[in-house]
Design a protein around this motif. Structure first.
Motif, PDB file in Angstrom:
ATOM      1  N   VAL A 192      22.673  25.391  77.768  1.00 39.37           N
ATOM      2  CA  VAL A 192      23.109  26.789  77.640  1.00 39.37           C
ATOM      3  C   VAL A 192      24.106  26.911  76.490  1.00 39.37           C
ATOM      4  O   VAL A 192      24.114  27.906  75.759  1.00 39.37           O
ATOM      5  N   GLY A 193      24.960  25.889  76.349  1.00 41.31           N
ATOM      6  CA  GLY A 193      25.831  25.829  75.176  1.00 41.31           C
ATOM      7  C   GLY A 193      27.100  26.640  75.249  1.00 41.31           C
ATOM      8  O   GLY A 193      27.806  26.774  74.254  1.00 41.31           O
ATOM      9  N   SER A 194      27.429  27.192  76.419  1.00 42.50           N
ATOM     10  CA  SER A 194      28.648  27.996  76.534  1.00 42.50           C
ATOM     11  C   SER A 194      29.293  27.742  77.885  1.00 42.50           C
ATOM     12  O   SER A 194      28.665  27.960  78.925  1.00 42.50           O
ATOM     13  N   LEU A 195      30.544  27.307  77.871  1.00 38.01           N
ATOM     14  CA  LEU A 195      31.255  27.043  79.117  1.00 38.01           C
ATOM     15  C   LEU A 195      31.448  28.313  79.937  1.00 38.01           C
ATOM     16  O   LEU A 195      31.363  28.291  81.164  1.00 38.01           O
ATOM     17  N   ASN A 196      31.684  29.438  79.239  1.00 33.44           N
ATOM     18  CA  ASN A 196      31.904  30.696  79.947  1.00 33.44           C
ATOM     19  C   ASN A 196      30.656  31.147  80.713  1.00 33.44           C
ATOM     20  O   ASN A 196      30.758  31.760  81.780  1.00 33.44           O
ATOM     21  N   LEU A 197      29.462  30.851  80.160  1.00 33.11           N
ATOM     22  CA  LEU A 197      28.226  31.220  80.855  1.00 33.11           C
ATOM     23  C   LEU A 197      27.939  30.281  82.023  1.00 33.11           C
ATOM     24  O   LEU A 197      27.402  30.694  83.053  1.00 33.11           O
TER      25      LEU A 197
END
Length: 287
Positions: A142-147
């Motif tokens: 996914v490449g995003s910690l927030n997601l």
């Protein structure tokens, strides 16, 4: 922010997940878990106070790595990030693989998880570790910690809610094999933990929480209708037995009345399949 910070306390279940590796789980898990939580809580509170008293609001909002700028040595922050990330990742990887191995051994999903049952001579489930690592890599794409933070936190909270529900049910059923050594334990605490976890789930993301709960209910219903090869003992049967026993003890022969009397018949037959008509007749008399 809660969803991101919550990942710092997900290791609380590592001791329980790896209980099979411990020499004395009943003593090691409570002491280790409570000690780790207390140490982490004190450390975080000190950081909150020091950072809140020395950093501006704009710095905290706009710079995720502000600790490097205010630290006396920048490298210490990087070392800390790598150490905490690696330890948390390894802890959850090993704990998750043990759960995956247990699911495979219990044949909950048929032959799909059979590769996860393979272990080394020492009993380490190396295939379960590899499968868990592969699944984690798919999520990391996914490449995003927030997601990732929101769905991950929701599933962790639901796991904790399930643990609280199980403990509360075992305590209410007075299960003889459930004897917590924590003196202040009560099913009320488990109920508070259960409600708190569910509330936080929906505060983080109502959509993720709804989807996760529906997914869990589908799995529970599927397992309920599936004839599993292993029997662990249903908590629902324990609760029913507890209630039936309680009401039987409440029966008082002195308060019996003729208008509520029913015949109690003990029918002894050698071949029940050939005595179906007699059994039906006795059942009618009982009514």
């Amino acid at each position: 922010m809660f969803a991101i910070l919550f990942s710092s306390v997900t290791g609380i279940m590592n001791g329980a997940n790896m209980s099979g590796e411990l020499k004395d789980p009943s003593k090691s898990i409570p002491k280790g878990t409570l000690g780790a939580v207390l140490f982490t809580f004190i450390t975080y509170m000190i950081l909150f106070i020091l950072i809140g008293g020395s950093c501006s609001r704009d710095l905290l909002i706009n710079d995720y790595l502000f600790l490097q700028d205010i630290n006396f040595w920048n490298g210490m922050v990087l070392i800390g990030i790598f150490a905490t990330t690696l330890s948390a990742a390894l802890g959850n990887l090993i704990g998750g693989s043990r759960i995956l191995e247990a699911l495979a051994n219990d044949q909950l999903f048929g032959c799909i998880l059979n590769p996860a049952t393979k272990t080394t001579k020492g009993g380490n489930p190396y295939m379960a570790v590899l499968i868990t690592w592969f699944l984690v890599q798919l999520v990391m794409l996914v490449g995003s910690l927030n997601l990732i933070a929101k769905p991950t936190t929701v599933f962790f909270l639901l796991a904790y809610a399930a643990v609280n529900l199980a403990c509360a049910a075992l305590d209410l059923a007075s299960a003889p094999n459930f004897r917590p050594t924590f003196r202040f334990y009560s099913w009320h605490l488990s109920l508070v933990g259960l409600v708190g976890c569910l509330i936080m789930c929906f505060l983080i993301s109502a959509v993720y929480s709804s989807v996760a709960i529906i997914f869990m209910l589908i799995m529970i219903i599927g397992l309920h209708f599936r004839a599993l090869p292993t029997q662990w003992g249903s908590i629902s049967q324990a609760l029913i037995f507890h209630q039936v026993r309680k009401y039987l003890l409440m029966l008082d022969i002195r308060k019996a009345h003729v208008k509520y009397w029913r015949p109690q018949i003990l029918l002894m037959v050698s071949r029940p399949r050939q005595s179906s008509e007699l059994i039906d007749f006795i059942n009618d008399i009982k009514k």
